[in-house]
Design a protein around this motif. Structure first.
Motif, PDB file in Angstrom:
ATOM      1  N   GLY C 250       0.802  -1.225   0.000  1.00  0.00           N
ATOM      2  CA  GLY C 250       0.000   0.000   0.000  1.00  0.00           C
ATOM      3  C   GLY C 250       0.830   1.267   0.000  1.00  0.00           C
ATOM      4  O   GLY C 250       0.312   2.346  -0.258  1.00  0.00           O
ATOM      5  N   LEU C 251       2.120   1.137   0.301  1.00  0.00           N
ATOM      6  CA  LEU C 251       2.959   2.339   0.329  1.00  0.00           C
ATOM      7  C   LEU C 251       3.457   2.607  -1.091  1.00  0.00           C
ATOM      8  O   LEU C 251       4.582   2.279  -1.446  1.00  0.00           O
ATOM      9  N   VAL C 584       0.265  -2.269   6.962  1.00  0.00           N
ATOM     10  CA  VAL C 584      -0.322  -2.057   5.647  1.00  0.00           C
ATOM     11  C   VAL C 584      -0.683  -0.584   5.565  1.00  0.00           C
ATOM     12  O   VAL C 584      -1.256  -0.023   6.490  1.00  0.00           O
ATOM     13  N   VAL C 585      -0.299   0.039   4.459  1.00  0.00           N
ATOM     14  CA  VAL C 585      -0.516   1.479   4.347  1.00  0.00           C
ATOM     15  C   VAL C 585      -1.795   1.732   3.581  1.00  0.00           C
ATOM     16  O   VAL C 585      -2.067   1.101   2.564  1.00  0.00           O
ATOM     17  N   GLN C 586      -2.602   2.661   4.132  1.00  0.00           N
ATOM     18  CA  GLN C 586      -3.891   2.928   3.492  1.00  0.00           C
ATOM     19  C   GLN C 586      -4.061   4.374   3.068  1.00  0.00           C
ATOM     20  O   GLN C 586      -5.024   4.696   2.391  1.00  0.00           O
ATOM     21  N   GLY C 587      -3.164   5.248   3.482  1.00  0.00           N
ATOM     22  CA  GLY C 587      -3.367   6.650   3.122  1.00  0.00           C
ATOM     23  C   GLY C 587      -2.061   7.419   3.133  1.00  0.00           C
ATOM     24  O   GLY C 587      -0.987   6.860   3.355  1.00  0.00           O
ATOM     25  N   HIS C 588      -2.195   8.701   2.878  1.00  0.00           N
ATOM     26  CA  HIS C 588      -1.047   9.576   2.799  1.00  0.00           C
ATOM     27  C   HIS C 588      -0.467   9.829   4.189  1.00  0.00           C
ATOM     28  O   HIS C 588      -1.213   9.917   5.153  1.00  0.00           O
ATOM     29  N   PRO C 589       0.867   9.941   4.316  1.00  0.00           N
ATOM     30  CA  PRO C 589       1.415  10.120   5.664  1.00  0.00           C
ATOM     31  C   PRO C 589       1.116  11.478   6.288  1.00  0.00           C
ATOM     32  O   PRO C 589       1.221  11.633   7.492  1.00  0.00           O
ATOM     33  N   TYR C 590       0.769  12.461   5.475  1.00  0.00           N
ATOM     34  CA  TYR C 590       0.677  13.821   6.032  1.00  0.00           C
ATOM     35  C   TYR C 590      -0.748  14.344   6.130  1.00  0.00           C
ATOM     36  O   TYR C 590      -0.946  15.536   6.267  1.00  0.00           O
ATOM     37  N   ASP C 591      -1.752  13.461   6.058  1.00  0.00           N
ATOM     38  CA  ASP C 591      -3.130  13.959   6.027  1.00  0.00           C
ATOM     39  C   ASP C 591      -3.634  14.368   7.405  1.00  0.00           C
ATOM     40  O   ASP C 591      -4.633  13.849   7.900  1.00  0.00           O
ATOM     41  N   TYR C 592      -2.946  15.322   8.016  1.00  0.00           N
ATOM     42  CA  TYR C 592      -3.403  15.796   9.323  1.00  0.00           C
ATOM     43  C   TYR C 592      -4.705  16.560   9.149  1.00  0.00           C
ATOM     44  O   TYR C 592      -4.856  17.350   8.214  1.00  0.00           O
ATOM     45  N   GLY C 593      -5.625  16.322  10.050  1.00  0.00           N
ATOM     46  CA  GLY C 593      -6.874  17.066  10.039  1.00  0.00           C
ATOM     47  C   GLY C 593      -7.849  16.611   8.974  1.00  0.00           C
ATOM     48  O   GLY C 593      -8.946  17.133   8.882  1.00  0.00           O
ATOM     49  N   HIS C 599      -2.839   6.429   7.992  1.00  0.00           N
ATOM     50  CA  HIS C 599      -1.667   6.155   7.171  1.00  0.00           C
ATOM     51  C   HIS C 599      -1.391   4.661   7.164  1.00  0.00           C
ATOM     52  O   HIS C 599      -1.529   4.002   6.147  1.00  0.00           O
ATOM     53  N   GLY C 600      -1.032   4.108   8.318  1.00  0.00           N
ATOM     54  CA  GLY C 600      -0.712   2.694   8.351  1.00  0.00           C
ATOM     55  C   GLY C 600      -1.581   1.956   9.364  1.00  0.00           C
ATOM     56  O   GLY C 600      -1.933   2.515  10.405  1.00  0.00           O
ATOM     57  N   VAL C 601      -1.922   0.719   9.055  1.00  0.00           N
ATOM     58  CA  VAL C 601      -2.604  -0.125  10.022  1.00  0.00           C
ATOM     59  C   VAL C 601      -1.814  -1.416  10.189  1.00  0.00           C
ATOM     60  O   VAL C 601      -0.989  -1.756   9.345  1.00  0.00           O
ATOM     61  N   PHE C 602      -2.069  -2.103  11.307  1.00  0.00           N
ATOM     62  CA  PHE C 602      -1.358  -3.353  11.576  1.00  0.00           C
ATOM     63  C   PHE C 602      -2.397  -4.455  11.660  1.00  0.00           C
ATOM     64  O   PHE C 602      -2.885  -4.782  12.728  1.00  0.00           O
ATOM     65  N   PRO C 603      -2.764  -5.022  10.511  1.00  0.00           N
ATOM     66  CA  PRO C 603      -3.921  -5.926  10.494  1.00  0.00           C
ATOM     67  C   PRO C 603      -3.740  -7.168  11.337  1.00  0.00           C
ATOM     68  O   PRO C 603      -4.707  -7.690  11.873  1.00  0.00           O
ATOM     69  N   GLY C 604      -2.521  -7.639  11.455  1.00  0.00           N
ATOM     70  CA  GLY C 604      -2.318  -8.894  12.159  1.00  0.00           C
ATOM     71  C   GLY C 604      -2.435  -8.751  13.660  1.00  0.00           C
ATOM     72  O   GLY C 604      -2.556  -9.735  14.384  1.00  0.00           O
ATOM     73  N   GLN C 605      -2.386  -7.533  14.130  1.00  0.00           N
ATOM     74  CA  GLN C 605      -2.256  -7.339  15.569  1.00  0.00           C
ATOM     75  C   GLN C 605      -3.617  -7.073  16.195  1.00  0.00           C
ATOM     76  O   GLN C 605      -4.344  -6.178  15.799  1.00  0.00           O
TER      77      GLN C 605
END
Lengths: 254, 67, 619, 187
Positions: C250-251, C584-593, C599-605
């Motif tokens: 996703g990145l 797993v990355v789902q979005g832009h790293p800088y989308d504050y607000g 940005h990232g999720v940890f699906p296995g956890q």
């Protein structure tokens, strides 16, 4: 919403620019000793006048933002503008235009004025009234006039040049790379073993190293142990006095 | 001898022919610019052949290896 | 004691190798019938190469890597705790810390040399150094600082942060990564040995024919820098493979954090151009050792050949230095403004544009060097063109802080200072790019001021921003914010007073690399010297703050800056392979607000049955 | 977050051979700048002139190096098809041809009619010397791989060391493709 911030930021920009432009007026330069020095000072001031607002823009934007948009906690979110619209394009056009302008106007046009021979290695006219062969060596200079008269640290002890005459230096080196630089004339070119570079200058004021330290030939390319003291005094005088000096040097040699 | 080896042999023969041609060309042509350009073009062609057939540069953008 | 075993093994085998090489070459020369088989730089070269191999093997490369080449099993040394920093360790986080600390030490050392130079230059006339000592000090200062500038951010912060930022468990070639670090100490030894061989005379640029005729310190410089070039190339290669192949699912390239883009562009430059420096110094070494004639004009050589090859590397090297600084600054500015990075695509374009242009501008260092006149125009144009992509970096930085919510912590202050300083350095660059002004300014203190503004102001400030930013992640503890801010303002003000003033003597006729100058320049030099010493003192505060906080600082928590990128979603310090479950990355790293963005999720956890969502940044 | 033992999670997409191959190519890009700069040096100093060299020897060692590329290719293809016996023989042939090439360069050095103390000599000895250093290191790498090949370490599934070292060998050949005309043929 932008307007509220744009006006004070712009005011700040204008103020910083105004203060900065004082640098353009200030006389930061050594003695203007030649036509080339006149050109240099003018172009330097011109670039300063353009450069100051650019840097002032950066300062104003940072200082104003640090004041107006500061946030003591870390959990407030800023606005979500991404800047993919018209603004970056305008910026690109403005900076590109500025770069192109500076490139052409003092850059290429100034270069045109400095170079009369496209394939040679050096500055200024190829024709001159006085031709001097300058040879760099660790760590002194030798100047040979067209009639074979030599001036160096033992003989002559200073280089005398005629005012309002075109003087051409043909420069080479016997050992390592040196650079012949005369701060009062704002001209410099390297002395390289194996090829002859040149520069032509036209002194416009009288002066001497004893009164003004910018009248000197200075080595400007690191050439070893005594690089920093590899300089040679210059005295600029009227043409008759110059001829007299050259003649005296000749008789002195015999 | 497999088909792949045969292909390598053919490429090598082409390279050898090019090398000899290069040599004859260089020793017979006297005009230096023509000679220089001719040699440069041949060299680039030979390098491209080696990169493609011997070094398998295409495997860079192929995700999995074909054996 | 793993650490003692590693270090003593390296030193021991290194010394044995050194003498072995020395003797081997002597034997070779003796059998070939040369007179004086012992004397000569060829022996030093042999000794250095054998010593280098011995050092690497002794320090742990043999057990971890070398045995494999001979088809034998390898024995990784797993040193615990602090000892891992002194062994051949393949963890990128350890290597990042090794790089950072090593180069901070080198930086302080080279800074101390600068203090010596400023003391000497405080007044005209000779103070306490001889001409030879001054040249040696100046050359060593330049060389060490260039090394710091080339490697500190990319090797230190880059190694630490890149795999974390892209969600990888390590670099692509961990053992190669360790090798690039362990090649650095021999470089330091080679460079620091130069004062004992008479001191370098040539500055870091080493122009021939002087560098061919000067003393044997030159050969150690050549060897050290060629080794250093090797680390730079291998490091760049490693970063490129890592960034191309190891990004988390996703990145995509469009979501890559801007610092990663900066390192990506930098790595290309390091990979491609560093060979230029190696070739230039190799030719010098051959001229010295084998009596070849590359730079001997009486035998058909040409001294200008060196300058072309050298600047073919050394101008792009400037971008190896500043691009990571830019990347670090933009990264921090976006996070601490709590705002999407302004004109992200243009910033990426800026880095790639600089990468593209970096190779075609080198001759602007040679405007007064006696190159043929027809070369000036094209290089002037290309050089001015670089200001356009550089301008986009400013666009991105200034656009990001505009209408943001600026959290003015120490890293943010340093990041803003990068933009400020580079603004000045960029503007003065125009004076040097335009030939008519450059003729006078070339090789004066104007140039010295300019490149200190770009490299110290642009990169070393970026390095400090990065160190403060990642300090809580690296150590798990928080540095002292008050001392951090104090150090920032101290350093920033002293830096600007020193180097802004330094433009003036340049315009007025003070050339660079001189031990002595005309008495008319006394006042301005005294100001520069005093404020330079003041600048030097600010780093004592930094060192105190870092050491004290590492030992006694309060625990920082996992995400003290409330940042969205992946490295802040794991524990501080991160576990061995970075992510207990792959992100797993789902979005832009800088989308504050931006509502609902992650940005990232940890699906296995799973924690209590709910997938842990990282990157809520600031909530 | 607990420090879980993470060896298990592995990244399924990570293919070490793919990493190695890209890394090796990047190394070649970097090296081509080295050799490109040496070529530039040659043309900068000497233009498109050269001094007298032994043309027959030059052509002979060029053909030998080309032949060694073919044997290396055959060895790699063989191990890809799990034919260890053919791979073994052809790898050995490559090493032998490489040694012959290096010896040819050595002979060239000994009989050269110019000295290293002048520009063309400097360029010639440096370029052939740097190239020969790569040939010798290539021989060393091939030799290490050959030893392991003889021990049966490689098969059609696991043969990266063979492929990688053979790629390096081809790269050395590519360099010679440019050096040969620049040093021997250009006039």
């Amino acid at each position: 919403m932008h307007i509220k911030h744009l006006i004070p930021a712009a005011v700040l920009w204008v103020i910083i620019t105004a203060v900065g432009e004082l640098l353009v007026i200030a006389n930061l330069y050594p003695t203007v000793g030649s036509l080339e020095a006149d050109d240099f000072d003018w172009i330097f001031r011109f670039l300063l006048a353009i450069g100051v607002p650019v840097f002032a823009f950066v300062i104003a934007a940072i200082v104003y933002s640090m004041y107006a948009f500061r946030s003591a906690k870390g959990d407030e979110m800023g606005s979500t503008i991404r800047g993919n619209g018209w603004f970056p394009r305008i910026w690109l056009i403005v900076t590109g235009g500025l770069a192109a302008f500076v490139m052409v106007f003092p850059g290429l046009t100034g270069l045109q004025k400095l170079q009369s021979d496209r394939t040679a290695y050096g500055w200024g006219d190829t024709e001159a009234d006085v031709v001097i062969h300058a040879t760099g060596a660790q760590f002194n200079w030798t100047f040979t006039f067209a009639d074979g008269t030599e001036v160096n640290i033992i003989k002559g002890k200073e280089l005398v040049l005629p005012v309002h005459q075109k003087v051409r230096f043909n420069i080479d080196s016997v050992d390592v790379v040196h650079s012949l630089w005369i701060p009062a004339f704002r001209m410099k070119i390297d002395a390289i073993p194996g090829r002859t570079t040149y520069m032509t200058v036209e002194p416009t004021v009288k002066g001497s190293y004893a009164e003004d330290q910018s009248f000197r030939v200075q080595c400007a390319e690191l050439c070893g142990l005594d690089h920093s003291v590899m300089n040679f005094p210059i005295r600029v005088v009227e043409k008759p006095e110059f001829d007299q000096w050259l003649a005296s040097l000749k008789t002195g040699a015999k | 001898m497999t088909a792949a080896m045969q292909k390598g042999l053919i490429v090598a023969v082409i390279l050898a022919v090019l090398t000899v041609a290069e040599y004859i060309f260089a020793t017979s042509v006297t005009q230096t610019e023509t000679q220089f350009i001719g040699l440069a073009v041949t060299a680039i062609g030979k390098a491209a052949l080696i990169c493609y057939y011997f070094m398998h540069i295409y495997r860079l953008w192929r995700a999995e290896e074909a054996h | 004691m793993y650490a003692a075993k590693s270090v003593s093994g390296g030193i021991g085998l290194g010394l044995i190798g050194f003498y072995l090489g020395l003797g081997f070459i002597a034997l070779l020369r003796w059998t070939l019938g040369y007179p004086e088989p012992w004397g000569g730089e060829i022996n030093i070269i042999g000794g250095y190469i054998f010593g280098l191999i011995g050092w690497l093997m002794g320090v742990g490369m043999w057990g971890i890597w070398g045995r494999e080449w001979f088809g034998q099993r390898t024995y990784p040394r797993k040193a615990p705790g602090w000892q891992r920093y002194f062994t051949f360790n393949t963890d990128h986080k350890v290597i990042g810390v090794q790089y950072t600390v090593t180069f901070i030490i080198v930086f302080l050392l080279a800074g101390a040399l600068a203090m010596m130079m400023r003391l000497e230059l405080a007044n005209s006339g000779m103070q306490f150094l001889s001409h030879a000592q001054y040249n040696g000090t100046m050359s060593l200062h330049g060389t060490l600082m260039i090394a710091v500038a080339v490697a500190a951010v990319i090797g230190g912060i880059g190694n630490y942060a890149i795999p974390l930022l892209i969600g990888a468990e390590d670099m692509a070639f961990p053992r190669l990564n360790a090798l690039t670090f362990w090649l650095v100490p021999p470089v330091a030894v080679a460079l620091l040995s130069t004062p004992f061989l008479g001191g370098m005379e040539t500055g870091w640029t080493a122009y021939p024919p002087l560098s061919v005729t000067t003393n044997s310190a030159q050969i150690m410089f050549d060897l050290g820098i060629i080794t250093f070039g090797l680390t730079s190339i291998l490091g760049g290669l490693n970063f490129l493979v890592t960034i191309m192949f190891m990004r988390a699912p996703g990145l995509s390239w469009g979501r890559l954090p801007i610092f990663v883009w900066a390192i990506f562009a930098t790595s290309w430059i390091a990979l491609l151009y560093t060979q230029g420096f190696a070739v230039a110094l190799l030719l010098i070494a051959l001229d010295r050792v084998a009596g070849m004639a590359f730079f001997n004009s009486t035998a058909g050589g040409d001294p200008l050949l060196y300058q072309h090859v050298f600047w073919f590397y050394s101008h792009p090297a400037v971008y190896i230095m500043v691009l990571p600084g830019f990347g670090m600054a933009l990264e921090i500015i976006a996070h601490f403004s709590r705002k999407p990075l302004f004109a992200y695509r243009y910033a990426v374009g800026a880095f790639l544009g600089i990468l593209g242009l970096s190779g075609v501008v080198w001759a602007h260092h040679m405007f007064t060097a006696g190159i043929p006149n027809y070369l000036h125009g094209p290089f002037l144009v290309a050089t001015e063109l670089i200001s356009v992509p550089t301008g986009l970096v400013f666009l991105s930085a200034l656009g990001t802080i505009w209408m943001g919510k600026l959290w003015l912590k120490t890293p943010m202050l340093f990041a803003l200072a990068v933009i400020f300083n580079f603004g000045c350095g960029g503007v003065t660059g125009i004076f040097l790019a335009d030939v008519p002004t450059d003729i006078h300014l070339q090789d004066t203190y104007f140039v010295v001021a300019h490149f200190h503004y770009t490299i110290v102001g642009g990169e070393i400030f970026g390095l400090f921003a990065g160190i403060y930013y990642y300090f809580p992640k690296i150590t798990g503890r928080m540095y002292n914010e008050t001392l951090g801010k104090l150090q920032f303002w101290w350093m920033f003000i002293a830096f600007n007073v020193t180097f802004f003033t330094m433009h003036l003597p340049g315009v007025q006729g003070m050339n660079r690399r001189i031990a002595d100058y005309q008495s008319g320049l006394d006042t301005v030099n005294l100001i520069v010297s005093l404020s330079g010493l003041f600048l030097g003192a600010s780093f004592i505060l930094f060192v105190y703050n870092m050491i004290n906080s590492w030992i006694r600082g309060p625990l920082a928590g996992d995400n003290p800056w409330q940042v969205r990128t992946l490295e802040w979603q794991v524990s501080s310090p991160p576990p061995l392979e970075n992510f207990p479950t792959p992100p797993v990355v789902q979005g832009h790293p800088y989308d504050y607000g931006v509502p609902g963005s992650v940005h990232g999720v940890f699906p296995g956890q799973k924690l209590g049955g709910v997938p842990v969502v990282g990157g809520g940044g600031g909530q | 977050m607990a420090v879980a033992a993470s060896a298990a999670h592995g990244h399924a997409t990570h293919n070490p051979v793919r990493f190695n191959r890209l890394g090796l190519w990047l190394f070649f890009f970097s090296e081509s700048i080295l050799f490109g700069l040496l070529l530039t040096t040659r043309f900068f100093l000497e233009g498109i002139e050269r001094e007298h060299v032994d043309q027959h020897l030059g052509l002979a060692i060029t053909i030998i190096l080309l032949l060694s590329s073919l044997t290396a290719f055959t060895a790699e293809t063989a191990i890809e098809h799990n034919n260890q016996r053919v791979a073994n023989w052809f790898l050995m042939a490559t090493i032998v041809l490489g040694i012959i090439f290096a010896a040819g360069v050595g002979f060239e050095w000994k009989t050269a009619e110019f000295s290293r103390h002048e520009a063309f000599g400097s360029v010639f000895f440096t370029m052939t010397g740097i190239h020969a250093a790569h040939v010798v290191s290539g021989i060393g790498i091939l030799f290490l791989v050959w030893i392991q090949l003889k021990r049966g370490k490689f098969n059609s599934k696991n043969h990266w060391p063979v492929s990688g070292s053979v790629m390096y060998w081809h790269f050395v050949d590519v360099v010679w493709v440019f050096f040969y005309p620049a040093l021997y043929l250009v006039k």
